[in-house]
Design a protein around this motif. Sequence first.
Motif, PDB file in Angstrom:
ATOM      1  N   GLN A   1      43.132  90.461 -57.866  1.00 41.01           N
ATOM      2  CA  GLN A   1      43.896  89.231 -57.672  1.00 41.01           C
ATOM      3  C   GLN A   1      43.243  88.045 -58.380  1.00 41.01           C
ATOM      4  N   LYS A   2      41.934  87.994 -58.345  1.00 36.41           N
ATOM      5  CA  LYS A   2      41.216  86.927 -59.034  1.00 36.41           C
ATOM      6  C   LYS A   2      41.444  87.012 -60.537  1.00 36.41           C
TER       7      LYS A   2
ATOM      8  N   THR B   1      50.073  81.926 -43.576  1.00 38.00           N
ATOM      9  CA  THR B   1      51.054  82.870 -44.122  1.00 38.00           C
ATOM     10  C   THR B   1      50.671  83.297 -45.532  1.00 38.00           C
ATOM     11  N   LEU B   2      50.246  82.350 -46.354  1.00 33.30           N
ATOM     12  CA  LEU B   2      49.816  82.666 -47.719  1.00 33.30           C
ATOM     13  C   LEU B   2      48.591  83.577 -47.701  1.00 33.30           C
TER      14      LEU B   2
ATOM     15  N   SER C   1      44.934  84.849 -56.700  1.00 33.62           N
ATOM     16  CA  SER C   1      44.173  84.188 -55.632  1.00 33.62           C
ATOM     17  C   SER C   1      43.993  82.705 -55.917  1.00 33.62           C
ATOM     18  N   ASP C   2      43.797  82.333 -57.171  1.00 34.93           N
ATOM     19  CA  ASP C   2      43.654  80.907 -57.507  1.00 34.93           C
ATOM     20  C   ASP C   2      44.946  80.153 -57.201  1.00 34.93           C
ATOM     21  N   GLN C   3      46.100  80.756 -57.516  1.00 29.58           N
ATOM     22  CA  GLN C   3      47.380  80.124 -57.225  1.00 29.58           C
ATOM     23  C   GLN C   3      47.578  79.947 -55.726  1.00 29.58           C
ATOM     24  N   VAL C   4      47.198  80.971 -54.965  1.00 30.65           N
ATOM     25  CA  VAL C   4      47.350  80.898 -53.514  1.00 30.65           C
ATOM     26  C   VAL C   4      46.443  79.819 -52.929  1.00 30.65           C
ATOM     27  N   HIS C   5      45.196  79.803 -53.362  1.00 25.46           N
ATOM     28  CA  HIS C   5      44.265  78.811 -52.823  1.00 25.46           C
ATOM     29  C   HIS C   5      44.690  77.395 -53.198  1.00 25.46           C
TER      30      HIS C   5
ATOM     31  N   PRO D   1      32.879  92.968 -44.510  1.00 22.77           N
ATOM     32  CA  PRO D   1      32.853  92.965 -45.978  1.00 22.77           C
ATOM     33  C   PRO D   1      33.757  91.858 -46.526  1.00 22.77           C
ATOM     34  N   PHE D   2      33.385  91.287 -47.651  1.00 24.98           N
ATOM     35  CA  PHE D   2      34.213  90.224 -48.224  1.00 24.98           C
ATOM     36  C   PHE D   2      33.991  90.135 -49.726  1.00 24.98           C
ATOM     37  N   TYR D   3      34.953  89.511 -50.388  1.00 20.93           N
ATOM     38  CA  TYR D   3      34.876  89.272 -51.827  1.00 20.93           C
ATOM     39  C   TYR D   3      34.702  87.777 -52.053  1.00 20.93           C
ATOM     40  N   CYS D   4      33.777  87.412 -52.929  1.00 22.56           N
ATOM     41  CA  CYS D   4      33.560  86.007 -53.262  1.00 22.56           C
ATOM     42  C   CYS D   4      34.110  85.764 -54.664  1.00 22.56           C
ATOM     43  N   PRO D   5      35.202  85.019 -54.798  1.00 20.66           N
ATOM     44  CA  PRO D   5      35.772  84.778 -56.124  1.00 20.66           C
ATOM     45  C   PRO D   5      34.886  83.908 -57.007  1.00 20.66           C
ATOM     46  N   ALA D   6      34.000  83.098 -56.390  1.00 19.16           N
ATOM     47  CA  ALA D   6      33.156  82.197 -57.179  1.00 19.16           C
ATOM     48  C   ALA D   6      32.176  82.956 -58.066  1.00 19.16           C
TER      49      ALA D   6
END
Length: 295
Positions: free
Chosen positions: A181-182, A204-205, A187-191, A138-143
């Motif tokens: 997070q999105k 690590t991030l 999540s945007d800051q981390v990416h 399973p996964f989440y797609c932020p786009a």
Amino acid sequence: MRWRDSKQSYNVEDRRGQEPMQAGMGGAGLLRLLPFLLRTKIGRIVLIAGAAFYAFQYFTGVNMLQGGMPDTSSSAMSGEQAAASSNDENRQFVAAILGTTETVWQQKLGGDYKEPTLVLYSGMTQTGCGVGQAQTGPFYCPADQKVYLDLSFMNELKKLGAPGDFAFAYVIAHEVGHHVQKLLGTSDQVHQAQQTSGKAQANTLSVMLELQADCYAGVWGHEVNKQMNMLEEGDIEEGIQAANAVGDDRLQQAAGQAVHPDSFTHGSSAQRIEWFKRGFESGDMTACDTFAELK
């Protein structure tokens, strides 16, 4: 879990049983082939024939790939498939759990919470992040702000030693945690930070992001237990077993590999259990600052 009487979410998109073309995968592949096809006479003939083929199906409603029977449904599924889907207990469970996440995060974030869509699919499907495949889990797609889930993962969890409905609910809540997070911009800051980091720091991030999603899943678990009285004896243990089963060290060992902490992207089993329990015991989002040690 006592989930059967809870409100089911309407934000479930069921793509199971669809062919790759129906699931949105055909267009991208065709675009990649288009320059080649246009360069040759045979290629242009193929394009014309293909256009005529799909135009015939579109205007007549006859699906030549399924024995020439008309497709009378408004979606990619037939009426019988749609009825079976609505009566599918697994789908009902997923919709119920998604519904509880909507209730919890609307309370936590108020008007800032935008409900995600959860896509059920089989095998592979097109996503805003590329082609999604069942073997990735399973996964989440932020786009496109959608959670993608192949129900075969329920069996994978069992094989990993994490059976039970709350174990699977934890997985859904974890992916919805990524949606939170999105929305919060985390999540945007981390990416963005990963773009200028070395591989070890980027990993690590990634671990910090995943552990925070585990903690948010724990916050959700706290609320469905306290407010909705949905948890039964043994459910918490199922969630802990699930967190343990999907730790990077556990998965590397299961694959017959040596454990390499520098390669972790989701966190060890111990870390995932710890952060899930922090969220569950506190019910407080502020307890989920996994990035504090990096500041």
